[in-house]
Design an enzyme around this catalytic site. Structure first.
Site, PDB file in Angstrom:
ATOM      1  N   ASP A  49       0.830  -1.210   0.000  1.00 45.26           N
ATOM      2  CA  ASP A  49       0.000   0.000   0.000  1.00 45.26           C
ATOM      3  C   ASP A  49       0.865   1.262   0.000  1.00 45.26           C
ATOM      4  O   ASP A  49       0.652   2.186   0.805  1.00 45.26           O
ATOM      5  CB  ASP A  49      -0.930   0.021   1.223  1.00 45.26           C
ATOM      6  CG  ASP A  49      -1.648  -1.299   1.449  1.00 45.26           C
ATOM      7  OD1 ASP A  49      -2.050  -1.924   0.453  1.00 45.26           O
ATOM      8  OD2 ASP A  49      -1.802  -1.704   2.618  1.00 45.26           O
ATOM      9  N   GLU A 225     -11.300  -0.430  -3.639  1.00 44.80           N
ATOM     10  CA  GLU A 225     -10.543   0.157  -2.533  1.00 44.80           C
ATOM     11  C   GLU A 225      -9.304   0.850  -3.078  1.00 44.80           C
ATOM     12  O   GLU A 225      -9.042   0.851  -4.285  1.00 44.80           O
ATOM     13  CB  GLU A 225     -10.126  -0.934  -1.532  1.00 44.80           C
ATOM     14  CG  GLU A 225      -9.157  -1.962  -2.112  1.00 44.80           C
ATOM     15  CD  GLU A 225      -8.765  -3.046  -1.117  1.00 44.80           C
ATOM     16  OE1 GLU A 225      -9.471  -3.215  -0.095  1.00 44.80           O
ATOM     17  OE2 GLU A 225      -7.746  -3.732  -1.367  1.00 44.80           O
TER      18      GLU A 225
END
Length: 354
Positions: A49, A225
């Site tokens: 991420d 997401e």
């Protein structure tokens, strides 16, 4: 904690260093005096991420999820390439028990109204997947040296699973885009957008921008997401990631006119197919959860994580080898970003930078 495939990290590092020393310096660099050093992928091992923020004309800040899911880290360097060897500082460690003592995911650092903030997701000690979004605030102007503390929890419309908050400024408004499970919709997460009134509250009711319905978005899990904002010419874009976090993980694209009402869902158009996905021929699997920055020459750079192997032992969430990677990209004749395929590990070649 012992992770599967950890030895691959060192094997990969050795092969990358060998590759770097087997090519001429000129082959590593674009022909531009503003670049001070080549880029070598992965830029940082075992950091998922990844979020890179370029603040001002030179410094880069990097934060990401760590395999232990227990803390928030930050690096600072004058170039993207230097982030890999920069000192990593732990800004905040999860408590031993209670709220925010579960999984710590996907931090993003932002400068909003002259204040350093980090949005992140956290679970609880009695339920590590009771994921909600929180905000860290820096007490001063130096995010690497000054103290950070929890400002509060993001006040979303429902007390449900939510994560991956990202902020962007457009036409005088600070927006927040995040992923959340909405009651009555049988998905794991959808994407929402709202203008910010404060770091933890909204100035208007959120708009639901996208729900995972396409076949490539619902592999393993029904997920939208990890949004990231990009502006180019007369258009704006939100990339996002979908499906399970294994080799099926891929990136999609929402697009809108730059002068449109971004809070109107009909202003946004979703790509029918992934815009960035696994490239087995390059040994890159599950690319996603991206961010954007610019290189030293001001050119757009895609930041993302991916693995260098397909087979995973156990739950992909606990496989540590999602490495932070970067590559340059361009635009087509209509102004849409063209990301191409994830490039191979090793030094970025001249044609990778074209």
């Amino acid at each position: 904690m012992t992770y599967p495939h950890t030895d691959r990290r060192w094997i990969l590092r050795a092969s990358i260093l060998a590759a770097a020393t087997s090519v001429t310096p000129g082959a590593l660099r674009a022909a531009s005096p503003c670049e001070r050093e080549p880029l070598i992928n992965p830029i940082i091992f075992q950091r998922a991420d990844p979020h890179i923020l370029r603040h001002g004309s030179s410094p880069y800040y990097f934060t990401a999820s760590v395999p232990e899911y227990d803390r928030i880290i930050l690096r600072h360097a004058p170039t993207i390439g230097a982030l890999g060897r920069a000192e990593e500082k732990t800004l905040w460690q999860r408590p031993v028990q209670g709220e925010m003592a579960g999984h710590i995911w996907a931090p993003e650092i932002h400068r909003i109204d002259g204040r350093w903030l980090i949005y992140f997701a956290a679970g609880n000690s009695d339920d590590v997947f009771h994921i909600r979004t929180y905000v860290l605030a820096c007490a001063g102007d130096d995010p690497m040296a000054d103290e950070w503390s929890v400002l509060g929890q993001l006040e979303t419309p429902w007390d449900t699973f939510n994560l991956d908050a990202t902020s962007f400024h457009h036409r005088g408004v600070d927006y927040l885009c995040w992923a959340q499970r909405e009651p009555g919709i049988e998905t794991n997460s959808n994407l929402y957008l709202a203008p910010l009134a404060s770091p933890t509250t909204f100035a208007a009711p959120p708009a639901r921008l996208t729900v995972p319905t396409l076949d490539w978005e619902i592999q393993g899990f029904k997920v939208n997401e990890g949004a990231a904002f990009l502006a180019h010419g007369d258009k704006v874009f939100l990339t996002y990631s979908a499906s399970a976090t294994d080799d099926r993980y891929a990136m999609g694209l929402l697009s809108a006119d730059a002068d449109a009402d971004l809070m109107a869902p009909e202003s946004w158009t979703k790509s029918a197919t992934p815009v960035f996905e696994s490239a087995p021929e390059h040994c890159i699997f599950g690319p996603g959860h991206n961010s954007f920055t610019t290189d030293e020459c001001g050119r757009d750079v895609l930041v993302y994580h991916a693995r260098d192997y397909q087979d995973i032992e156990g739950d992909p969430l606990y496989d540590p080898n999602r490495h932070a990677r970067v590559q340059r990209f361009g635009y087509d004749h209509e102004g849409f970003p063209v990301f191409g395929k994830p490039v191979r590990s090793g030094p970025l070649r001249q044609d990778d930078l074209a």
